[in-house]
Design a protein around this motif. Structure first.
Motif, PDB file in Angstrom:
ATOM      1  N   LYS A 271      -0.146   4.633   5.190  1.00 32.97           N
ATOM      2  CA  LYS A 271      -0.406   3.580   4.209  1.00 32.97           C
ATOM      3  C   LYS A 271      -1.890   3.238   4.148  1.00 32.97           C
ATOM      4  CE  LYS A 271       2.600   0.112   4.181  1.00 32.97           C
ATOM      5  NZ  LYS A 271       3.531  -0.882   4.786  1.00 32.97           N
TER       6      LYS A 271
ATOM      7  N   ILE B 128       3.814   5.839   9.576  1.00 35.24           N
ATOM      8  CA  ILE B 128       3.784   5.217   8.241  1.00 35.24           C
ATOM      9  C   ILE B 128       2.601   4.247   8.090  1.00 35.24           C
ATOM     10  CG2 ILE B 128       5.062   3.743   6.611  1.00 35.24           C
ATOM     11  CD1 ILE B 128       7.629   5.157   7.570  1.00 35.24           C
ATOM     12  N   PRO B 129       2.324   3.384   9.088  1.00 32.10           N
ATOM     13  CA  PRO B 129       1.122   2.537   8.953  1.00 32.10           C
ATOM     14  C   PRO B 129      -0.159   3.353   8.762  1.00 32.10           C
ATOM     15  CG  PRO B 129       2.526   1.667  10.672  1.00 32.10           C
ATOM     16  CD  PRO B 129       3.127   2.987  10.265  1.00 32.10           C
TER      17      PRO B 129
ATOM     18  N   MET C 297       0.850  -1.197   0.000  1.00 31.67           N
ATOM     19  CA  MET C 297       0.000   0.000   0.000  1.00 31.67           C
ATOM     20  C   MET C 297       0.882   1.242   0.000  1.00 31.67           C
ATOM     21  SD  MET C 297      -2.638  -1.206   2.939  1.00 31.67           S
ATOM     22  CE  MET C 297      -1.302  -1.813   3.950  1.00 31.67           C
ATOM     23  N   TYR C 298       0.485   2.185  -0.800  1.00 30.03           N
ATOM     24  CA  TYR C 298       1.248   3.425  -0.871  1.00 30.03           C
ATOM     25  C   TYR C 298       0.486   4.535  -0.165  1.00 30.03           C
ATOM     26  CZ  TYR C 298       5.229   2.502  -3.904  1.00 30.03           C
ATOM     27  OH  TYR C 298       6.434   2.091  -4.402  1.00 30.03           O
TER      28      TYR C 298
ATOM     29  N   ASN D 221       0.627  11.104  -1.916  1.00 28.15           N
ATOM     30  CA  ASN D 221       1.847  11.883  -2.157  1.00 28.15           C
ATOM     31  C   ASN D 221       2.052  12.954  -1.095  1.00 28.15           C
ATOM     32  OD1 ASN D 221       3.572  11.239  -4.329  1.00 28.15           O
ATOM     33  ND2 ASN D 221       1.835  11.573  -5.723  1.00 28.15           N
ATOM     34  N   PHE D 222       3.287  13.218  -0.786  1.00 28.21           N
ATOM     35  CA  PHE D 222       3.603  14.297   0.160  1.00 28.21           C
ATOM     36  C   PHE D 222       4.990  14.825  -0.149  1.00 28.21           C
ATOM     37  CE2 PHE D 222       4.762  10.217   2.033  1.00 28.21           C
ATOM     38  CZ  PHE D 222       6.085  10.413   2.408  1.00 28.21           C
TER      39      PHE D 222
END
Lengths: 288, 156
Positions: A41, A37-38, A1-2, A5-6
């Motif tokens: 995602k 991060i989780p 999973m991405y 954008n940042f």
């Protein structure tokens, strides 16, 4: 999973991190990334700017002086668990840090990121509350300090504001006669606490003179078991007195216990006294 | 936005322009071509993506590639030296410490971390050390035997 954008900005110093945070409204601070991060995602968080403080040197390290442990926000769980100073001065913190997630997670996850994220099932908020920690924060108005009891404001909500950075956590070093412990029933995959209990007692001449019991995994913020604490003070800490105190936590938790697909609220509340008993027994056995 | 980063994977340096949201595991697999590192749960629970970052085990699905800028990564492909399998790889082979093999690269990297921090682990310590790695074939007994054998071999 991405993640969405940042823009990524890396701070080299605390002053630079603070300046970047003032300049970029809506930015999120990234340390070890094991909470943020989780969320990104899963797109539960989609910050447009991420400010990486992972290499800011002044946010690292553990020191013991003046009767307190000072722990840099970037200190990893592995570093906490391996520290002889933490093991001696804050037994429950050492124990809990060694049971956050798994070894690979502990190598990256940080104490600052953990508490700023304030997951209700996270171990360290309960432990730091039980040990009476103070949180040092740098923000637009300068530096300020917040007591643990005022730090955790709600589910994933703390005293760290949008433009603030949590810099250090101060934990009073173990007093004479004090022992502390952390016991948890962990989720078998995530290893988050289904029920976690931090206990700290001070024993003087065979009698408990102070006690703190704080639970996680049950309510949106660390839950203080006041009735359980009161039941211990003035008593010799025996199997019977500890069991009697543990039996009172239900009244402290009230009706706000959270449940999920793994463990219902009723189940968590039923299991809680068992872990209170285990944590207090372990703390009492360490009191010296 | 892209960011120019440099990461060395198994001794080979990769200078690349990446989106900040790119995960380290994707950098390793898609840009580095080292597909031994697996993506299992993608939620830092299963451990299939475990690699060494500057010598220390971590879950590469929960790290941005930009965070690893300037670092050195070792994956399962980087453990063997000059055609000689690492003692952990030998032991997993000898003790049949794998069934389908999907969790194996992560298991071996996590075992590497365990033996780095505790060269003579008890069976209990092995199980605790591998707590963050899930084998859905449930072949844990032989995995523990393999790590025990590797520890003995490496102590020689």
């Amino acid at each position: 999973m991405y993640a969405s954008n940042f823009n990524y900005l890396r701070a080299g110093t605390l002053a630079e991190a603070s300046a970047l945070l003032q300049k970029n409204p809506g930015a999120k601070v990234l340390a070890g990334g094991h909470s943020l991060i989780p969320l990104m995602k899963l797109r539960l968080a989609s910050p447009t700017v991420v400010i990486d403080i992972g290499r800011v040197p002044e946010l690292r390290g553990i020191s013991l002086s003046g009767g307190a442990l000072t722990i840099g926000a970037l200190t990893t769980h592995a570093e906490l668990a391996a520290s002889a100073a933490v093991q001696d001065a804050a037994q429950a913190l050492s124990e809990a840090a060694g049971h956050v997630g798994d070894p690979a997670v502990r190598n990256r996850g940080t104490i600052g990121g953990n508490v700023a994220h304030a997951d209700p099932a996270s171990d360290l908020p309960a432990v730091l509350t039980a040990l009476g920690a103070t949180f040092h924060i740098t923000g637009p108005g300068g530096r300020r300090s917040v007591q643990a009891s005022d730090f955790f404001k709600g589910m994933m909500n703390t005293a760290v504001g949008e433009h603030d950075i949590l810099t250090t956590i101060e934990v009073p070093a173990r007093a004479a006669g004090q022992g502390s412990a952390y016991a948890k029933f962990e989720h078998p995959a995530s290893r988050y606490a289904v029920v976690g209990v931090a206990a700290c007692v001070i024993v003087n001449g065979g009698t408990c003179v102070a006690a703190s019991i704080v639970l996680c995994g049950l309510t949106s913020t660390p839950a203080r078991a006041k009735s359980g604490e009161q039941a211990l003070v003035g008593q010799a800490l025996t199997r019977e007195t500890i069991a009697a105190a543990a039996g009172k936590v239900g009244t402290d938790l009230g009706s706000d216990v959270l449940g999920d697909i793994f463990a219902s609220a009723e189940y968590r509340a039923a299991v809680a006294p068992v872990y209170v008993r285990r944590a207090v027994e372990a703390a009492a056995s360490r009191a010296r | 936005m892209t960011v120019r980063i440099s990461i060395t994977v198994n001794g080979r340096r990769f200078d690349r322009d990446v989106e900040p949201r790119q995960l380290l595991v994707h950098f390793i697999r898609d840009l580095g071509g080292f597909t031994g590192t697996k993506i299992g749960c993608d939620t830092s629970q299963c451990g299939s993506c475990t690699v060494l970052l500057d010598g220390v085990a971590m879950k590469s699905c929960t790290c941005l590639a930009v965070q690893a800028d300037g670092s050195e990564v070792i994956t399962i492909e980087g453990l063997a030296k000059e055609g000689q399998l690492h003692p952990l790889q030998e032991a997993f082979w000898n003790k049949h410490g794998l069934q389908c093999g999907f969790c194996t690269p992560g298991m071996i990297m996590a075992s590497h971390e365990l033996l780095r921090t505790n060269p003579k682990p008890t069976d209990d310590a092995i199980r605790h050390g591998l707590a963050g790695n899930l084998c859905r074939c449930t072949g844990y007994q032989n995995i523990v035997r393999a790590v025990r054998e590797a520890a003995t071999a490496m102590a020689k």
